[in-house]
Design a protein around this motif. Structure first.
Motif, PDB file in Angstrom:
ATOM      1  N   GLU A 180       0.924  -1.366  -0.129  1.00  0.00           N
ATOM      2  CA  GLU A 180      -0.049   0.151   0.054  1.00  0.00           C
ATOM      3  C   GLU A 180       0.855   1.286  -0.169  1.00  0.00           C
ATOM      4  O   GLU A 180       1.778   1.308   0.882  1.00  0.00           O
TER       5      GLU A 180
ATOM      6  N   ASN B 106      -2.972   4.652   0.763  1.00  0.00           N
ATOM      7  CA  ASN B 106      -3.616   3.488   0.901  1.00  0.00           C
ATOM      8  C   ASN B 106      -4.340   2.753  -0.320  1.00  0.00           C
ATOM      9  O   ASN B 106      -5.088   2.260  -0.314  1.00  0.00           O
TER      10      ASN B 106
ATOM     11  N   SER C 126      -3.533  -0.003  -3.051  1.00  0.00           N
ATOM     12  CA  SER C 126      -2.901  -1.209  -3.558  1.00  0.00           C
ATOM     13  C   SER C 126      -2.407  -1.218  -4.551  1.00  0.00           C
ATOM     14  O   SER C 126      -2.956  -1.154  -5.873  1.00  0.00           O
TER      15      SER C 126
END
Length: 426
Positions: A69, A73, A75
């Motif tokens: 991450e 935040n 991915s």
């Protein structure tokens, strides 16, 4: 405490990297002749790209990706393969709208998979790949296969074989899928957990399982070739017909299953065929895909491609003694004696390099004999000797290290003389 290189990675040093450069340039030249152009995509992408594009039932997505991450935040994943990124770029940059179709691309760069490191299998590896997107013509399949075989043939690696299979279209795959479920289901508890999970999701992937490859049901599993509908069978026949006309030998293996979910119709591998290659014999793999571009938000667009590991190719070449690492040769080494000559040599080096000549000099204040030894180690074709006497007479001695011939040249004519010797004055 010293810091060491991460497991599964490698440093490519001078003396080794020249072989890599030679192979990459050879591959790029073959692509140029086939009218494929280079594309460079990011080393990391949104994780969803690989989950959707590669398939969430694959080993790559389930256990091999380097995912993290970022500070927002989000991915992200280091790319484990090249096709998904190329397809994403194809859709995002609307390459399907370009006048010249199909879109023919190649890429070359590092990929990342969390695997158990071993010879020919690294956690960071370099992959060269080709994609032809936008045509459903079997002839483009044959072209891609011919291109792949040319990569090995032109490097002198003839102990390879092309393995072919057809995975059929959606209708054929659906019929085959049900046959596989019926075949494996009564004894599925004898298989590994991965195979049990794949039975309903993607039973074709069971055939690619490394843990259960010796199970008796593997050998007796229904062949996809028995479930090809008329259109798929005709497609596969046409691909083979063109290969026959091109004189490219191949073997049909109905058990060949590529490890990614997006493959349809033609699937293939190029295998090392002979002694000395070691345990890993798959050098190259690829196939035709349908649905990948649509999955990523583009129009219905077929494609075909392949990729190979540069590391495995080098292993195969070395196993057969076909390629010695090319040695970087220096055009000219300037031997300077005395402070004024050393200062002048820096100017001469700059002028030589501007003229397209590779050149170097001593920076360790070594004696003449040691400087000549340095020139030999660097493989210098010419050595130019500049001392205080030469400098005062505006001369420089140039020695051909191959023939031993030595000439005294006017210092003002030195660059032109060297240009004539090295580049023909171009």
């Amino acid at each position: 405490m010293s810091i060491q290189i991460p497991r599964g990675t490698q440093d490519l040093l001078p003396g080794e990297i020249e072989l890599w450069q030679y192979i990459e340039e050879k591959a790029k030249d073959i692509c140029r002749r086939y009218n494929y152009q280079e594309i460079r995509t990011p080393i990391f992408e949104h994780t969803d790209l690989f989950q959707r594009g590669v398939g969430d039932t694959t080993d790559i997505v389930q256990r091999e990706m380097y995912t993290f991450e970022d500070r927002g935040n989000r991915s992200l994943t280091l790319r484990p393969e090249g096709t998904a990124g190329v397809a994403r770029s194809y859709v995002e940059k609307k390459m399907y709208g370009h006048a010249n179709q199909p879109t023919k691309l190649y890429y070359n760069g590092p990929m990342f998979r969390y695997e158990r490191p071993q010879s020919g299998r690294m956690r960071q590896f370099v992959q060269f790949g080709v994609e032809a997107i936008g045509s459903a013509d079997p002839a483009i399949d044959a072209e891609v296969l011919a291109l792949a075989m040319s990569m090995y043939g032109e490097l002198g690696l003839t102990d390879v074989k092309l393995i072919l299979n057809s995975l059929g279209d959606q209708e054929s795959r659906t019929s085959h899928r049900q046959a596989l479920i019926d075949h494996f289901k009564p004894s599925i508890n004898e298989f590994c957990e991965d195979c049990q999970a794949r039975l309903e999701k993607n039973p074709l992937r069971i055939l690619d399982c490394k843990k259960d490859r010796e199970h008796p049901l593997m050998a007796s599993a229904p062949s996809i070739l028995d479930y090809l509908n008329e259109e798929s069978a005709e497609y596969f026949k046409k691909v083979r017909l063109i290969l026959d006309k091109l004189g490219i030998n191949y073997e049909v293996d109905p058990t060949l299953v590529r490890g990614l979910d997006y493959y349809y119709h033609t699937a293939f591998e190029i295998m090392a065929d002979g002694e000395g290659f070691g345990a890993i014999t798959t050098l190259c793999g690829g196939g035709r895909y349908t649905g990948l571009v649509e999955e990523l938000g583009g129009p219905s667009t077929p494609g075909i491609g392949f990729a190979f590991s540069i590391e495995r190719l080098i292993m195969a070449l070395k196993a057969k003694g076909l390629v010695d690492s090319p040695v970087s040769k220096l055009d000219c080494f300037v031997v300077a004696l005395g402070e004024e000559a050393k200062d002048k040599s820096a100017e001469l080096l700059y002028q030589l390099r501007k003229a397209g000549i590779s050149a170097d000099k001593d920076y360790l204040d070594r004696k003449m004999k040691a400087q000549f030894k340095a020139a030999d180690r660097l493989g210098a074709t010419y050595t130019a000797i500049l001392g205080e006497d030469e400098l005062s007479n505006k001369k420089i001695n140039v020695k051909n290290m191959v023939t031993g011939e030595q000439k005294e040249i006017d210092l003002d004519d030195f660059i032109n003389y060297m240009s004539e010797q090295i580049t023909g004055g171009k």
